[in-house]
Design an enzyme around this catalytic site. Structure first.
Site, PDB file in Angstrom:
ATOM      1  N   SER A 170       0.851  -1.184   0.000  1.00  0.00           N
ATOM      2  CA  SER A 170       0.000   0.000   0.000  1.00  0.00           C
ATOM      3  C   SER A 170       0.898   1.249   0.000  1.00  0.00           C
ATOM      4  O   SER A 170       1.697   1.410  -0.927  1.00  0.00           O
ATOM      5  CB  SER A 170      -0.952  -0.041   1.196  1.00  0.00           C
ATOM      6  OG  SER A 170      -1.996   0.874   1.052  1.00  0.00           O
ATOM      7  N   HIS A 173      -7.491  -5.752  -1.034  1.00  0.00           N
ATOM      8  CA  HIS A 173      -6.373  -5.089  -0.361  1.00  0.00           C
ATOM      9  C   HIS A 173      -5.909  -5.840   0.885  1.00  0.00           C
ATOM     10  O   HIS A 173      -4.821  -5.587   1.390  1.00  0.00           O
ATOM     11  CB  HIS A 173      -6.804  -3.666   0.007  1.00  0.00           C
ATOM     12  CG  HIS A 173      -5.684  -2.703   0.215  1.00  0.00           C
ATOM     13  ND1 HIS A 173      -4.806  -2.340  -0.783  1.00  0.00           N
ATOM     14  CD2 HIS A 173      -5.286  -1.996   1.319  1.00  0.00           C
ATOM     15  CE1 HIS A 173      -3.925  -1.473  -0.315  1.00  0.00           C
ATOM     16  NE2 HIS A 173      -4.187  -1.256   0.958  1.00  0.00           N
TER      17      HIS A 173
END
Length: 669
Positions: free
Chosen positions: A511, A626
């Site tokens: 990320s 994610h």
């Protein structure tokens, strides 16, 4: 509870992940003497009909109970039992179960024996199950029998709303989940409220005459993280009772039924500001309850052993004191705040993390972990699980390493491998950027250290837990002081621990950590390998494709992709502009359904590295988002770990992983 003792201690491997059982959702009974929680383990998808060609490990879960002794399994569902909720008299447990091919249906189970009774039979699961304080009603959220089969039929999808996809959910439903009301005694289920915009938090009023809930006035406001509190009576329409115009994550009614607390940020404050506790009065005025506590409410310390819900809603202990969790440096503990704004520690170990808690009846149930102890469930200080005994490997203790900045001392840790032979060193960068590394148990770090790597991880400026000024210092300048902190910390690790081999190093992160990995390799060639996971490389395209892109850069950088004057500045801060400088062999890992950092970011980085002749490997995971590294499907998590190991072994001078699949071994040989 009893757990399987490992036959002998051995080094951590990717497969050791399959031996773990993950606790979640600790719910204390109304009298504070018992705890119900969820325990998720990994099993074959169908133990009676295993696939002949390959293993299919999947998460399955049961509800466990304890009165202070070792916990015992209470439900025996074949797939997933979750979300236990005590009735106010402590006689019944509401929970959700996958059954008859339908996920997450509401069930009621008497505590004194008997079979679970199914309440709902929706096509879609129910969420946020809550009893009214008088025990008469149960409320929950669900889209009911709504179905969206447009993709199955190959039909066009017409988009008219600013939010239409979201990480972990993919396509958002056309209608927001409704609030349902179940009359327990009458066995009567009704649709209570259909909100125009989805509800993000619900709490019953103490008089059981209605609820408070959090939503947004319209879809665009939701994209800007602007929420309001609404009051919904048992009969009648919902009424907006705040004009907050900013983020609200949860609402907590005061025992007097008139005031309420919320966790959020006042108008004018964005994502870079700590979330704090505020008390709102009937006249609309508000006061901050945790005044002077320069740390955020909630746990923001990252770990990869959390599967399931982790409740951390603040709780009123009495009319003048509220209990909440907060991230302080690399730890998370419980604190109290009074109506006068006095904050003090309630249960805080500076070398431990409490990712979840509930409190009632004078008792507190928590999940607690440390860097060397797997997450365990505790009831008012009494350990009721022994999950750490399931570890098939000895957990290594990290060594603290400090570094200096313009704002004072920063800190991080290094996890060292066995022996005295020179060891390759890895710099791992957390996501966020406003999260935290610290004292959570991290299987991935234990695995890498067991493999012979020194794992260095820290909290550069931008991380939470070190005060608001530490967070604010990277506003508008990602890739500057944060990069300086990371490299200064890494140099200190090499200096403090000569066993680390400065000629064999790698940088890695996910990320924001993936962004920093791309940025660092585009600005220095000091690392011999890189692993960029769910990363960002193009800040301009991110703005229009991420599920948070309509607001995120405004908060973080004071810029956005839709303004002409801002685009050159966003491009200047994009690693893709500097990709011609990259020489570091790079493994790219990304999930197809990641809508937080969309996969187009990985595709651009892969294409650019390929065109410039940089050795690269792109691993795409279907059906994942994610959260792959933390709660993704077990077999996919294993593949990811093997890919990491083989790439690092290949470029840092180690033999390929013998346990990897043939194509992985061949590709890295």
């Amino acid at each position: 509870m009893t757990s399987r003792q490992p036959e002998s201690e051995s080094a951590a491997t990717p497969e050791s992940l399959l031996d773990l059982a993950f606790p979640s959702d600790p719910q204390i009974s109304p009298d504070g003497t018992r705890v119900a929680f969820v325990l998720s383990r990994v099993e074959e998808e169908d133990v009676h009909k295993p696939e002949a060609d390959w293993a299919r490990p999947r998460y399955k879960s049961q509800i466990w109970l304890s009165s202070g002794e070792q916990a015992q399994a209470f439900t025996q569902g074949e797939a997933r039992d979750a979300a236990p909720r005590w009735s106010p008299d402590g006689a019944t447990l509401a929970f959700v179960r996958d059954s008859n091919g339908r996920k997450g249906q509401l069930h009621l189970l008497p505590l004194n024996g008997g079979e679970a009774r199914r309440v709902t039979d929706f096509r879609q699961p129910v969420q946020d199950v809550q009893w009214s304080p008088d025990g008469r009603f149960i409320s929950f959220l669900s889209t009911g029998d709504d179905e969206d089969k447009r993709d199955e039929r190959g039909e066009a999808r017409v988009i008219t709303r600013p939010r239409y996809r979201f990480n972990g959910r993919d396509w958002l439903p056309e209608r927001a989940a409704r609030l349902w009301l179940y009359d327990v005694a009458q066995d009567d289920l009704t649709e209570w409220h259909a909100p125009a915009v989805e509800i993000t938090s619900v709490a019953w009023l103490p008089g059981s005459d209605g609820v408070l809930f959090v939503s947004s006035v319209d879809e665009f406001s939701a994209t800007q993280w602007q929420s309001e509190v609404y009051r919904l009576p048992l009969s009648g329409e919902a009424a907006q009772i705040t004009h907050w115009n900013a983020s609200i994550s949860t609402v907590i009614p005061h025992p007097d039924g008139e005031r309420f607390a919320l966790v959020g940020r006042p108008e004018g404050q964005g994502n870079t500001q700590h979330a704090h506790l505020y008390l709102l009065h009937p006249n609309g005025e508000f006061t901050r309850l945790d005044e002077g506590h320069d740390h955020p409410v909630g746990n923001l310390v990252g770990g990869d052993c959390h599967v399931g819900a982790l409740p951390d809603r603040p709780v009123w202990l009495d009319a003048s004191t509220i209990l909440f969790s907060s991230t302080v440096r690399g730890s998370c503990g419980l604190f109290t705040a009074t109506l006068g704004g006095q904050v003090q520690a309630h249960t805080h170990d500076p070398e431990a993390v409490i990712p979840a808690f509930t409190a009632r009846g004078g008792g507190v149930a928590v999940i607690r972990e440390t860097a060397t102890r797997f997450p365990e469930v505790e009831l008012s200080g009494q350990l009721v699980t022994d999950l750490n005994a399931r570890l098939a490997f000895p957990a290594r203790a990290p060594q603290r390493v400090t570094f200096q900045t313009d704002l004072g001392e920063g800190e991080g840790w290094v996890l060292l491998p066995d022996g005295h032979a020179p060891a390759p060193a890895l710099l791992s960068i957390h996501g966020g950027p406003h999260t935290d590394y610290g004292h959570a148990f991290t299987h991935e770090f234990q695995l890498l250290a067991a493999r012979g790597y020194g794992v260095c991880y820290s909290n550069p400026r931008g991380s939470v837990g070190y005060g608001q000024a530490w967070v604010d210092d990277i506003h508008g300048r990602w890739g500057t002081v944060d990069m300086a902190d990371l490299l200064a910390f890494f140099d200190r690790c090499l200096e403090a621990h000569p066993v680390l081999d400065a000629s064999r190093t790698a940088v890695m992160g996910g990320s924001y950590g993936g962004f920093m990995t791309n940025w660092i390799t585009a600005h220095t060639d000091r690392f011999q390998a890189a692993v960029t996971d769910r990363s960002i490389c193009n800040l301009i395209s991110f703005g229009g494709t991420s599920d948070i892109g309509l607001r995120f850069w405004d908060d973080e950088l004071g810029l956005n992709f839709h303004r002409r004057a801002d685009v050159p500045k966003l491009w200047d801060m994009s690693p893709l502009q500097y990709v011609e400088n990259v020489r570091t062999p790079t493994l790219i890992v990304h999930s197809v359904l990641d809508h937080r950092c969309p996969i187009e970011q990985a595709e651009q980085w892969y294409a650019a590295l390929t065109l410039h002749g940089v050795p690269t490997r792109f691993v795409r995971f279907p059906g994942e988002d994610h959260e792959l590294s933390r709660s993704g499907r077990p077999d996919r998590r294993l593949t990811r770990l093997h890919e990491y190991l083989n790439w690092l072994d290949r470029w840092l001078g180690k033999a390929p992983d013998a346990a990897a699949s043939p194509e992985v071994t061949a590709a890295t040989a």
